[in-house]
Design a protein around this motif. Structure first.
Motif, PDB file in Angstrom:
ATOM      1  N   VAL A 169      82.614   7.127  15.712  1.00  0.00           N
ATOM      2  CA  VAL A 169      82.044   6.588  17.138  1.00  0.00           C
ATOM      3  C   VAL A 169      82.388   5.067  16.959  1.00  0.00           C
ATOM      4  CG1 VAL A 169      80.580   6.002  19.041  1.00  0.00           C
ATOM      5  CG2 VAL A 169      80.523   8.203  17.862  1.00  0.00           C
ATOM      6  N   VAL A 170      83.319   4.331  17.582  1.00  0.00           N
ATOM      7  CA  VAL A 170      83.800   3.184  17.422  1.00  0.00           C
ATOM      8  C   VAL A 170      83.394   2.252  18.817  1.00  0.00           C
ATOM      9  CG1 VAL A 170      85.585   1.414  16.994  1.00  0.00           C
ATOM     10  CG2 VAL A 170      85.549   3.740  15.660  1.00  0.00           C
ATOM     11  N   GLY A 171      82.854   1.049  18.778  1.00  0.00           N
ATOM     12  CA  GLY A 171      82.384   0.514  20.011  1.00  0.00           C
ATOM     13  C   GLY A 171      83.602  -0.217  20.549  1.00  0.00           C
ATOM     14  N   ASN A 172      83.416  -1.453  20.827  1.00  0.00           N
ATOM     15  CA  ASN A 172      84.317  -2.339  21.725  1.00  0.00           C
ATOM     16  C   ASN A 172      84.447  -3.753  20.892  1.00  0.00           C
ATOM     17  OD1 ASN A 172      83.780  -0.187  24.010  1.00  0.00           O
ATOM     18  ND2 ASN A 172      81.873  -1.604  24.229  1.00  0.00           N
ATOM     19  N   HIS A 173      85.672  -4.235  21.183  1.00  0.00           N
ATOM     20  CA  HIS A 173      86.095  -5.494  20.580  1.00  0.00           C
ATOM     21  C   HIS A 173      86.195  -5.587  19.116  1.00  0.00           C
ATOM     22  CE1 HIS A 173      85.567  -6.770  24.758  1.00  0.00           C
ATOM     23  NE2 HIS A 173      84.186  -6.454  24.882  1.00  0.00           N
ATOM     24  N   THR A 174      86.456  -4.336  18.511  1.00  0.00           N
ATOM     25  CA  THR A 174      86.592  -4.446  16.972  1.00  0.00           C
ATOM     26  C   THR A 174      87.879  -4.739  16.567  1.00  0.00           C
ATOM     27  OG1 THR A 174      87.160  -1.745  16.696  1.00  0.00           O
ATOM     28  CG2 THR A 174      84.873  -2.442  16.919  1.00  0.00           C
ATOM     29  N   ILE A 175      88.143  -5.104  15.404  1.00  0.00           N
ATOM     30  CA  ILE A 175      89.445  -5.281  14.767  1.00  0.00           C
ATOM     31  C   ILE A 175      89.405  -4.332  13.250  1.00  0.00           C
ATOM     32  CG2 ILE A 175      91.131  -6.948  13.827  1.00  0.00           C
ATOM     33  CD1 ILE A 175      89.886  -9.072  15.357  1.00  0.00           C
ATOM     34  N   PHE A 176      90.300  -3.487  13.434  1.00  0.00           N
ATOM     35  CA  PHE A 176      90.583  -2.786  11.755  1.00  0.00           C
ATOM     36  C   PHE A 176      91.755  -3.213  11.464  1.00  0.00           C
ATOM     37  CE2 PHE A 176      87.915   1.210  12.830  1.00  0.00           C
ATOM     38  CZ  PHE A 176      86.931   0.439  13.552  1.00  0.00           C
ATOM     39  N   ALA A 177      91.886  -4.031  10.473  1.00  0.00           N
ATOM     40  CA  ALA A 177      92.995  -4.458   9.512  1.00  0.00           C
ATOM     41  C   ALA A 177      93.828  -3.334   8.971  1.00  0.00           C
ATOM     42  CB  ALA A 177      92.747  -5.510   8.675  1.00  0.00           C
ATOM     43  N   ASN A 178      95.119  -3.306   8.581  1.00  0.00           N
ATOM     44  CA  ASN A 178      95.693  -2.433   8.128  1.00  0.00           C
ATOM     45  C   ASN A 178      95.048  -1.515   6.939  1.00  0.00           C
ATOM     46  OD1 ASN A 178      97.386  -4.769   9.072  1.00  0.00           O
ATOM     47  ND2 ASN A 178      99.054  -3.276   8.566  1.00  0.00           N
ATOM     48  N   ASN A 179      95.322  -0.143   7.251  1.00  0.00           N
ATOM     49  CA  ASN A 179      94.822   0.767   6.031  1.00  0.00           C
ATOM     50  C   ASN A 179      93.313   0.823   6.100  1.00  0.00           C
ATOM     51  OD1 ASN A 179      97.652  -0.268   4.714  1.00  0.00           O
ATOM     52  ND2 ASN A 179      97.407   1.910   4.358  1.00  0.00           N
ATOM     53  N   ALA A 180      92.557   0.503   6.996  1.00  0.00           N
ATOM     54  CA  ALA A 180      91.027   0.628   6.907  1.00  0.00           C
ATOM     55  C   ALA A 180      90.896   2.088   7.443  1.00  0.00           C
ATOM     56  CB  ALA A 180      90.577  -0.258   8.050  1.00  0.00           C
ATOM     57  N   SER A 181      89.754   2.727   6.890  1.00  0.00           N
ATOM     58  CA  SER A 181      89.686   4.159   7.011  1.00  0.00           C
ATOM     59  C   SER A 181      88.211   4.444   7.096  1.00  0.00           C
ATOM     60  CB  SER A 181      90.369   4.908   5.722  1.00  0.00           C
ATOM     61  OG  SER A 181      91.829   5.101   5.882  1.00  0.00           O
ATOM     62  N   LEU A 182      87.935   5.432   8.050  1.00  0.00           N
ATOM     63  CA  LEU A 182      86.751   5.795   8.254  1.00  0.00           C
ATOM     64  C   LEU A 182      86.515   7.240   8.005  1.00  0.00           C
ATOM     65  CD1 LEU A 182      85.473   4.375  11.802  1.00  0.00           C
ATOM     66  CD2 LEU A 182      85.734   3.183   9.325  1.00  0.00           C
ATOM     67  N   ALA A 183      85.695   7.745   6.996  1.00  0.00           N
ATOM     68  CA  ALA A 183      85.431   9.142   6.704  1.00  0.00           C
ATOM     69  C   ALA A 183      84.511   9.505   7.991  1.00  0.00           C
ATOM     70  CB  ALA A 183      84.452   9.156   5.487  1.00  0.00           C
ATOM     71  N   GLY A 184      84.135  10.935   8.003  1.00  0.00           N
ATOM     72  CA  GLY A 184      83.641  11.711   9.315  1.00  0.00           C
ATOM     73  C   GLY A 184      82.238  10.926   9.441  1.00  0.00           C
ATOM     74  N   HIS A 185      82.173  11.138  10.637  1.00  0.00           N
ATOM     75  CA  HIS A 185      80.646  10.769  11.197  1.00  0.00           C
ATOM     76  C   HIS A 185      80.140   9.542  11.044  1.00  0.00           C
ATOM     77  CE1 HIS A 185      80.327  15.142  11.126  1.00  0.00           C
ATOM     78  NE2 HIS A 185      80.536  15.079  10.070  1.00  0.00           N
ATOM     79  N   VAL A 186      81.102   8.587  11.182  1.00  0.00           N
ATOM     80  CA  VAL A 186      80.678   7.147  10.757  1.00  0.00           C
ATOM     81  C   VAL A 186      80.769   6.398  12.220  1.00  0.00           C
ATOM     82  CG1 VAL A 186      81.759   4.799  10.175  1.00  0.00           C
ATOM     83  CG2 VAL A 186      81.868   6.704   8.859  1.00  0.00           C
ATOM     84  N   THR A 187      79.543   5.388  12.395  1.00  0.00           N
ATOM     85  CA  THR A 187      79.301   4.561  13.672  1.00  0.00           C
ATOM     86  C   THR A 187      79.771   3.210  13.427  1.00  0.00           C
ATOM     87  OG1 THR A 187      77.701   6.462  14.463  1.00  0.00           O
ATOM     88  CG2 THR A 187      77.705   4.052  15.605  1.00  0.00           C
ATOM     89  N   ILE A 188      80.719   2.657  14.231  1.00  0.00           N
ATOM     90  CA  ILE A 188      80.869   1.145  14.175  1.00  0.00           C
ATOM     91  C   ILE A 188      80.435   0.522  15.370  1.00  0.00           C
ATOM     92  CG2 ILE A 188      82.604  -0.338  13.962  1.00  0.00           C
ATOM     93  CD1 ILE A 188      82.530   1.285  11.409  1.00  0.00           C
ATOM     94  N   GLY A 189      79.791  -0.504  15.367  1.00  0.00           N
ATOM     95  CA  GLY A 189      79.151  -1.079  16.397  1.00  0.00           C
ATOM     96  C   GLY A 189      80.100  -2.023  17.160  1.00  0.00           C
ATOM     97  N   ASP A 190      79.861  -3.043  18.130  1.00  0.00           N
ATOM     98  CA  ASP A 190      80.739  -3.856  18.852  1.00  0.00           C
ATOM     99  C   ASP A 190      81.027  -5.047  17.967  1.00  0.00           C
ATOM    100  OD1 ASP A 190      80.512  -2.256  20.797  1.00  0.00           O
ATOM    101  OD2 ASP A 190      78.705  -3.324  21.939  1.00  0.00           O
ATOM    102  N   TRP A 191      82.276  -5.624  18.116  1.00  0.00           N
ATOM    103  CA  TRP A 191      82.680  -6.930  17.653  1.00  0.00           C
ATOM    104  C   TRP A 191      82.771  -6.735  15.966  1.00  0.00           C
ATOM    105  CZ3 TRP A 191      84.816  -9.884  21.026  1.00  0.00           C
ATOM    106  CH2 TRP A 191      84.451  -9.999  22.329  1.00  0.00           C
ATOM    107  N   VAL A 192      82.952  -5.680  15.554  1.00  0.00           N
ATOM    108  CA  VAL A 192      82.897  -5.287  14.095  1.00  0.00           C
ATOM    109  C   VAL A 192      84.199  -5.589  13.427  1.00  0.00           C
ATOM    110  CG1 VAL A 192      82.789  -3.625  12.265  1.00  0.00           C
ATOM    111  CG2 VAL A 192      80.989  -3.716  13.835  1.00  0.00           C
ATOM    112  N   ILE A 193      84.500  -6.343  12.239  1.00  0.00           N
ATOM    113  CA  ILE A 193      85.980  -6.553  11.678  1.00  0.00           C
ATOM    114  C   ILE A 193      85.796  -5.719  10.291  1.00  0.00           C
ATOM    115  CG2 ILE A 193      87.490  -8.094  10.847  1.00  0.00           C
ATOM    116  CD1 ILE A 193      86.171 -10.213  12.859  1.00  0.00           C
ATOM    117  N   LEU A 194      86.918  -5.209  10.384  1.00  0.00           N
ATOM    118  CA  LEU A 194      87.163  -4.186   8.887  1.00  0.00           C
ATOM    119  C   LEU A 194      88.212  -4.761   8.296  1.00  0.00           C
ATOM    120  CD1 LEU A 194      86.786  -0.478   9.568  1.00  0.00           C
ATOM    121  CD2 LEU A 194      84.728  -2.073   8.705  1.00  0.00           C
ATOM    122  N   GLY A 195      87.979  -5.487   7.263  1.00  0.00           N
ATOM    123  CA  GLY A 195      89.177  -6.097   6.347  1.00  0.00           C
ATOM    124  C   GLY A 195      90.260  -5.001   5.787  1.00  0.00           C
ATOM    125  N   GLY A 196      91.523  -5.172   5.572  1.00  0.00           N
ATOM    126  CA  GLY A 196      92.496  -4.371   5.287  1.00  0.00           C
ATOM    127  C   GLY A 196      91.751  -3.567   3.875  1.00  0.00           C
TER     128      GLY A 196
END
Length: 260
Positions: free
Chosen positions: A126-153
Motif C-alpha cells: 500500500v503506497v500513499g500519495n506524493h511519493t518519489i521512488f527512485a530507480n530500482n527501488a523495490s518493495l517486498a510483499g505487504h509493505v506500507t508506504i506513507g505520504d510524501w515518502v522518498i525512496l533513494g535508488g
C-alpha cells in the motif's frame, strides 16, 4: 470530450473499460478485467492484466507490467486486485503485482506519485500519495508506504515494513524494520540518520513545528531510552502536539519494530 485513442497495433480486450481520452500505444496489451480512467496515457509495449483499476491522468511509459500475478507460491489464480489512483507517473520497466488472499487482497498506489524506472511493487503493498521512488527501488510483499515518502535508488524494503509519512531512504538502503515519520534511513541494514527537515520545510512546516519533531527524534534516538520508554513519552506529547500525532498513528501500525 476527447475520444479514446487506441493504436491499431495495440491489443485491447473488448471487455476492458477505457474512459474518454485514454490513449494506448502500439504493441501494448490490455486485459479483459482492466479499467482505465479518463486522460491516462499508455505508451507502447505496456502490459496491463489481472483485475486492475487505473485512475485518471496517469502517464505509463513503455515496457511497464501492471497487474501480473503475485510472486507468491501460495497464489492459486484468485481474482485479487491492483488499484492505481490519479495523476501518477510510472516510468519504464516498472512492475506492479496484484494482491493475495492471504494478504489484503489488493496492491494499492495512491495519487500524484512519481515512480522511476525498474521499480517493483510486490503483492499487498500500500503506497500513499506524493511519493518519489527512485530507480530500482523495490518493495517486498505487504509493505506500507506513507505520504510524501522518498525512496533513494536501489532501496530495498523487507516484507511487512512500514515507512511513515515524510520519511526518506538513502541510496541502496536496506530497510529491515519500520522507519518512523520524518526520519532519514541509510545503510545496508538501515539506521536512522537524522530528519527530513528539508521535506518538512517544503510542506510548509514552520520552525516551531520542526523543532517539536526534532525533540521527538532526540527522545527516540539520542537519550538512551528503551524503545518502550521513548514510545511512551512520544505518545504523551502527541496528545497536545499535532506534528507528533503522526508518530502515534505510526506506532499503532508498527509490528516489525523500529530502526534504531
Amino acid at each position: 470530450m476527447t475520444a479514446t485513442n487506441i493504436h491499431p497495433q495495440a491489443i485491447v480486450h473488448p471487455h476492458a473499460q477505457l474512459a474518454e481520452g485514454v490513449s494506448v500505444g502500439p504493441f501494448s496489451v490490455i486485459g479483459p478485467n482492466v479499467s482505465i480512467g479518463a486522460g491516462t496515457q499508455i505508451a507502447s509495449h505496456v502490459v496491463i492484466e489481472g483485475h486492475t483499476s487505473i485512475g485518471q491522468n496517469n502517464r505509463i511509459f513503455q515496457y511497464t507490467s501492471l497487474g501480473a500475478q503475485p510472486q507468491d507460491k501460495k497464489y492459486r489464480d484468485e481474482p485479487t486486485k491492483l488499484i492505481i489512483g490519479d495523476n501518477n507517473t510510472i516510468r519504464e520497466f516498472v512492475t506492479f503485482n496484484t494482491g493475495t488472499v492471504t494478504g489484503i487482497g489488493e496492491t494499492r498506489l495512491g495519487n500524484d506519485n512519481w515512480i522511476m524506472a525498474y521499480v517493483h511493487l510486490a503483492h499487498d503493498c500500500v503506497v500513499g500519495n506524493h511519493t518519489i521512488f527512485a530507480n530500482n527501488a523495490s518493495l517486498a510483499g505487504h509493505v506500507t508506504i506513507g505520504d510524501w515518502v522518498i525512496l533513494g535508488g536501489y532501496s530495498l524494503v523487507h516484507q511487512f515494513c512500514i515507512l511513515g509519512d515524510y520519511s526518506m531512504t538513502a541510496f541502496a538502503a536496506g530497510v529491515h524494520k519500520d522507519v518512523p515519520p520524518y526520519v532519514m534511513a541509510a545503510g545496508y541494514r538501515a539506521e536512522p540518520k537524522g530528519l527530513n527537515t528539508e521535506g518538512m520545510r517544503r510542506r510548509g512546516m514552520n520552525p516551531e513545528q520542526i523543532a517539536r519533531v526534532q525533540h521527538v527524534y532526540k527522545i527516540l534516538y539520542r537519550q538512551g531510552l528503551s524503545y518502550a520508554d521513548a514510545k511512551a513519552q512520544i505518545l504523551e506529547l502527541a496528545q497536545s502536539q499535532d506534528e507528533v500525532q503522526v508518530f502515534a498513528d505510526f506506532f499503532a501500525e508498527s509490528t516489525r519494530g523500529v530502526i534504531r
